[in-house]
Enzyme design. Structure first.
Site, PDB file in Angstrom:
ATOM      1  N   PRO A   1       0.834  -1.209   0.000  1.00  0.00           N
ATOM      2  CA  PRO A   1       0.000   0.000   0.000  1.00  0.00           C
ATOM      3  C   PRO A   1       0.866   1.255   0.000  1.00  0.00           C
ATOM      4  O   PRO A   1       1.919   1.291   0.631  1.00  0.00           O
ATOM      5  CB  PRO A   1      -0.774  -0.124   1.323  1.00  0.00           C
ATOM      6  CG  PRO A   1       0.146  -0.892   2.220  1.00  0.00           C
ATOM      7  CD  PRO A   1       0.889  -1.851   1.326  1.00  0.00           C
TER       8      PRO A   1
ATOM      9  N   ARG B   1      -0.759   4.968  -1.101  1.00  0.00           N
ATOM     10  CA  ARG B   1      -1.773   5.993  -0.822  1.00  0.00           C
ATOM     11  C   ARG B   1      -2.551   5.734   0.469  1.00  0.00           C
ATOM     12  O   ARG B   1      -2.767   6.648   1.261  1.00  0.00           O
ATOM     13  CB  ARG B   1      -2.748   5.972  -2.014  1.00  0.00           C
ATOM     14  CG  ARG B   1      -3.649   7.147  -2.139  1.00  0.00           C
ATOM     15  CD  ARG B   1      -4.639   6.904  -3.301  1.00  0.00           C
ATOM     16  NE  ARG B   1      -3.996   6.624  -4.569  1.00  0.00           N
ATOM     17  CZ  ARG B   1      -3.655   7.550  -5.475  1.00  0.00           C
ATOM     18  NH1 ARG B   1      -3.915   8.819  -5.239  1.00  0.00           N
ATOM     19  NH2 ARG B   1      -3.091   7.207  -6.612  1.00  0.00           N
TER      20      ARG B   1
ATOM     21  N   ARG C   1      -1.536  16.507  -8.660  1.00  0.00           N
ATOM     22  CA  ARG C   1      -2.640  15.591  -8.954  1.00  0.00           C
ATOM     23  C   ARG C   1      -3.814  16.252  -9.690  1.00  0.00           C
ATOM     24  O   ARG C   1      -4.332  15.670 -10.645  1.00  0.00           O
ATOM     25  CB  ARG C   1      -3.122  14.886  -7.685  1.00  0.00           C
ATOM     26  CG  ARG C   1      -2.023  14.004  -7.042  1.00  0.00           C
ATOM     27  CD  ARG C   1      -2.557  13.137  -5.924  1.00  0.00           C
ATOM     28  NE  ARG C   1      -3.457  12.133  -6.420  1.00  0.00           N
ATOM     29  CZ  ARG C   1      -4.765  12.195  -6.357  1.00  0.00           C
ATOM     30  NH1 ARG C   1      -5.357  13.192  -5.758  1.00  0.00           N
ATOM     31  NH2 ARG C   1      -5.495  11.256  -6.896  1.00  0.00           N
TER      32      ARG C   1
ATOM     33  N   CYS D   1       2.423  29.705 -14.504  1.00  0.00           N
ATOM     34  CA  CYS D   1       1.931  30.193 -15.792  1.00  0.00           C
ATOM     35  C   CYS D   1       1.443  29.056 -16.676  1.00  0.00           C
ATOM     36  O   CYS D   1       2.068  28.714 -17.684  1.00  0.00           O
ATOM     37  CB  CYS D   1       3.026  31.002 -16.464  1.00  0.00           C
ATOM     38  SG  CYS D   1       3.460  32.428 -15.463  1.00  0.00           S
ATOM     39  N   GLU D   2       0.360  28.434 -16.264  1.00  0.00           N
ATOM     40  CA  GLU D   2      -0.297  27.355 -16.994  1.00  0.00           C
ATOM     41  C   GLU D   2      -1.760  27.374 -16.585  1.00  0.00           C
ATOM     42  O   GLU D   2      -2.055  27.478 -15.387  1.00  0.00           O
ATOM     43  CB  GLU D   2       0.232  25.974 -16.537  1.00  0.00           C
ATOM     44  CG  GLU D   2       1.649  25.694 -16.872  1.00  0.00           C
ATOM     45  CD  GLU D   2       1.797  24.496 -17.794  1.00  0.00           C
ATOM     46  OE1 GLU D   2       0.766  23.981 -18.291  1.00  0.00           O
ATOM     47  OE2 GLU D   2       2.941  24.109 -18.008  1.00  0.00           O
TER      48      GLU D   2
ATOM     49  N   TYR E   1       1.569  11.114  -3.170  1.00  0.00           N
ATOM     50  CA  TYR E   1       1.751  11.657  -4.514  1.00  0.00           C
ATOM     51  C   TYR E   1       1.598  13.187  -4.512  1.00  0.00           C
ATOM     52  O   TYR E   1       1.101  13.779  -5.463  1.00  0.00           O
ATOM     53  CB  TYR E   1       0.786  10.982  -5.519  1.00  0.00           C
ATOM     54  CG  TYR E   1       0.902   9.475  -5.454  1.00  0.00           C
ATOM     55  CD1 TYR E   1       2.024   8.838  -5.980  1.00  0.00           C
ATOM     56  CD2 TYR E   1      -0.066   8.692  -4.841  1.00  0.00           C
ATOM     57  CE1 TYR E   1       2.164   7.460  -5.877  1.00  0.00           C
ATOM     58  CE2 TYR E   1       0.065   7.311  -4.740  1.00  0.00           C
ATOM     59  CZ  TYR E   1       1.179   6.704  -5.260  1.00  0.00           C
ATOM     60  OH  TYR E   1       1.326   5.344  -5.164  1.00  0.00           O
TER      61      TYR E   1
HETATM   62  C1  LIG Z   1       2.449   2.589  -7.126  1.00  0.00           C
HETATM   63  C2  LIG Z   1       2.561   1.168  -6.730  1.00  0.00           C
HETATM   64  C3  LIG Z   1       2.028   0.732  -5.521  1.00  0.00           C
HETATM   65  C4  LIG Z   1       1.252   1.627  -4.585  1.00  0.00           C
HETATM   66  O1  LIG Z   1       0.051   2.035  -5.101  1.00  0.00           O
HETATM   67  P1  LIG Z   1      -0.997   2.796  -4.162  1.00  0.00           P
HETATM   68  O2  LIG Z   1      -2.167   3.004  -5.020  1.00  0.00           O
HETATM   69  O3  LIG Z   1      -0.367   4.054  -3.728  1.00  0.00           O
HETATM   70  O4  LIG Z   1      -1.309   1.883  -3.029  1.00  0.00           O
HETATM   71  C5  LIG Z   1       2.230  -0.583  -5.163  1.00  0.00           C
HETATM   72  N1  LIG Z   1       2.893  -1.438  -5.969  1.00  0.00           N
HETATM   73  C6  LIG Z   1       3.410  -1.057  -7.143  1.00  0.00           C
HETATM   74  C7  LIG Z   1       4.138  -2.034  -7.978  1.00  0.00           C
HETATM   75  C8  LIG Z   1       3.264   0.261  -7.572  1.00  0.00           C
HETATM   76  O5  LIG Z   1       3.768   0.638  -8.747  1.00  0.00           O
END
Ligand SMILES: *Cc1c(COP(=O)(O)O)cnc(C)c1O
Length: 434
Positions: free
Chosen positions: A288, A290, A326, A356-357, A385
């Site tokens: 995990p 996020r 994001r 400036c976008e 992120y």
């Molecule tokens: C980005 C990634 C994750 C984490 O993804 P989340 O959505 O942030 O939990 C886990 N494993 C791999 C291989 C990834 O590229």
């Protein structure tokens, strides 16, 4: 390297609700914090991160499971140290993330290496420090791993990243488990790898890995992907290939929009894993990112000015797309709330940064209590992120990062100096030819 004070585990039970009021976060008064620390800055709640880790660990009770935090979600050393202290390992995708994880004190036995484009140098470096496992994404990478492990006289542990061809029903840019995506290999190809694994003298191919995407808010995609992996695992076991590790990836979604996003719970998620992998005796790895950090982070920003356009009212903030990409990258929603003055009449704003976008827009047509220059706003759920994708676009320095913990705060990244921003650049003085 920042020092991080870790509270006694027993303190967790009494930890203040991280998000109790807009003005308070992990027991810290944000208004007062912003009087001491210049905006924009990212603030992370250590209590909220520990709570998420605790929920996941509790759900996994009884399983032989290791949580490997996806470092790309938030690679700040203090965050990685917090993870390491809580028994969490790392899922890395580059040599830089490996060095950060080791630097933060993560043991190599708890680090797994993922990614489609591991270079020979990165693989050799990871082998040299004893990284636990490689999640291999192509046959060429498998052969490179064999060659480099043989050269070092070590045996690499490897899992094949399977692409289960499952739709994660998430944003196209963060969907990774469909046949059209660049990630992993088909089960047919993986089957051939195992059939030929006798030829791999220095790779112990005994694992399966799957990661279908990010910000997944329903259980169904996880269930489908894991069913395919489990079916394959059973087939491999029947063919005499022992599987010691199944890595179920990351992807658990979080709430970016209160009242709309309904994330699945850790226990429901883990129950899907338990059901799909019933009878499996090896180790389960989870990656995990996020889920552990997103909602534990906020971006504090002040209104620079309120600009009345011909058609719309603009709220121009001192934070911009370089601090949080994001919204511009994924059209992502982030709740934005005032830290105080919540009683003024509502006004509809387009909330933008100074870059400036036109893409430097955090929100369009958002209702907020009427704002004035200097007002403090909170952009929520920015712990994943956020800074990991930050840049110095428009030559804006990287934002400050603060870790909060039960009424106290520590700066875990100070403001980037101008000299640091230009370090490494030089006038074209020494011209050479090839
Ligand atoms: C980005 C990634 C994750 C984490 O993804 P989340 O959505 O942030 O939990 C886990 N494993 C791999 C291989 C990834 O590229």
């Amino acid at each position: 390297m920042p020092t991080q004070k870790t509270s006694h585990p027993a303190a967790q039970e009494t930890a203040p609700e991280a998000n109790s009021a807009h003005g308070m976060f992990d027991g810290v008064d944000l208004q007062r914090l912003a009087e001491r620390i210049p905006t924009p800055f990212h603030a992370y709640s250590a209590s909220a991160i520990r709570q998420r880790i605790g929920e996941l660990q509790a759900a996994l009770a009884g399983l032989d499971a290791t949580i490997c935090f996806a470092v790309k979600a938030n690679p700040n050393l203090a965050i990685l140290q917090l993870m390491a202290n809580a028994g969490v390992g790392a899922d890395i995708v580059s040599a830089g993330e490996m060095r950060r994880s080791l630097h933060a004190g993560m043991p190599p036995e708890r680090i797994v290496f993922s990614g489609v484009g591991k270079s020979a140098d990165e693989i050799a470096g990871a082998l040299a420090v004893g990284i636990h496992r490689f999640n291999v994404e192509s046959h060429d990478e498998l052969l490179t791993l064999q060659r480099l492990a043989e050269a070092q006289g070590v045996t690499a542990r490897a899992a094949v990243r399977v692409n289960p061809d499952v739709d994660a029903h998430t944003h196209a840019k963060i969907s990774t488990g469909k046949a059209e995506n660049k990630f992993g290999v088909s089960i047919d190809e993986a089957r051939r790898w195992f059939a030929e694994r006798g030829r791999l003298s220095h790779v112990q191919l005994d694992g399966l890995h799957v990661h279908i995407g990010s910000q997944i808010l329903t259980l169904e995609p996880f269930r489908l992907a894991l069913q395919r992996v489990a079916e394959f695992w059973r087939e491999l076991e029947q063919d005499g290939h022992s599987i010691n590790s199944i890595d179920v990836g990351g992807g658990l979604g979080v709430s970016y929009r209160a009242g709309t996003d309904q994330p699945v719970s850790a226990s429901d998620y883990v129950n899907v894993i338990r059901t799909a992998l019933a009878g499996y005796k090896g180790r389960v790895l989870l990656e995990p990112g996020r889920y552990l950090v997103a909602e534990a982070g906020v971006l504090l920003t002040r209104v620079i000015r309120v600009k009345a356009g011909v058609e719309r009212q603009f709220l121009v903030l001192d934070a911009a797309m370089n601090d949080l990409q994001r919204p511009s990258l994924y059209d992502a929603w982030h709740d934005i709330v005032p830290v105080s003055n919540a009683s003024r009449p509502l006004t509809t704003y387009d909330i933008v940064g100074p870059v400036c976008e036109t893409g430097d827009t955090f929100a369009r047509g958002r209702e907020l209590p009427g704002c004035a220059p200097g007002d403090l706003l909170l952009i929520k759920a920015t712990g994943a992120y956020g800074t990991s994708m930050a840049s110095t676009y428009n030559s804006r320095p990287l934002a400050i990062e603060i870790l909060l913990n039960q009424g106290r705060y520590a700066v875990v990244r100070r403001r980037q100096h101008f000299e640091e921003m230009i370090a490494g650049e030089q006038p074209a003085r020494n011209w050479e030819t090839t």
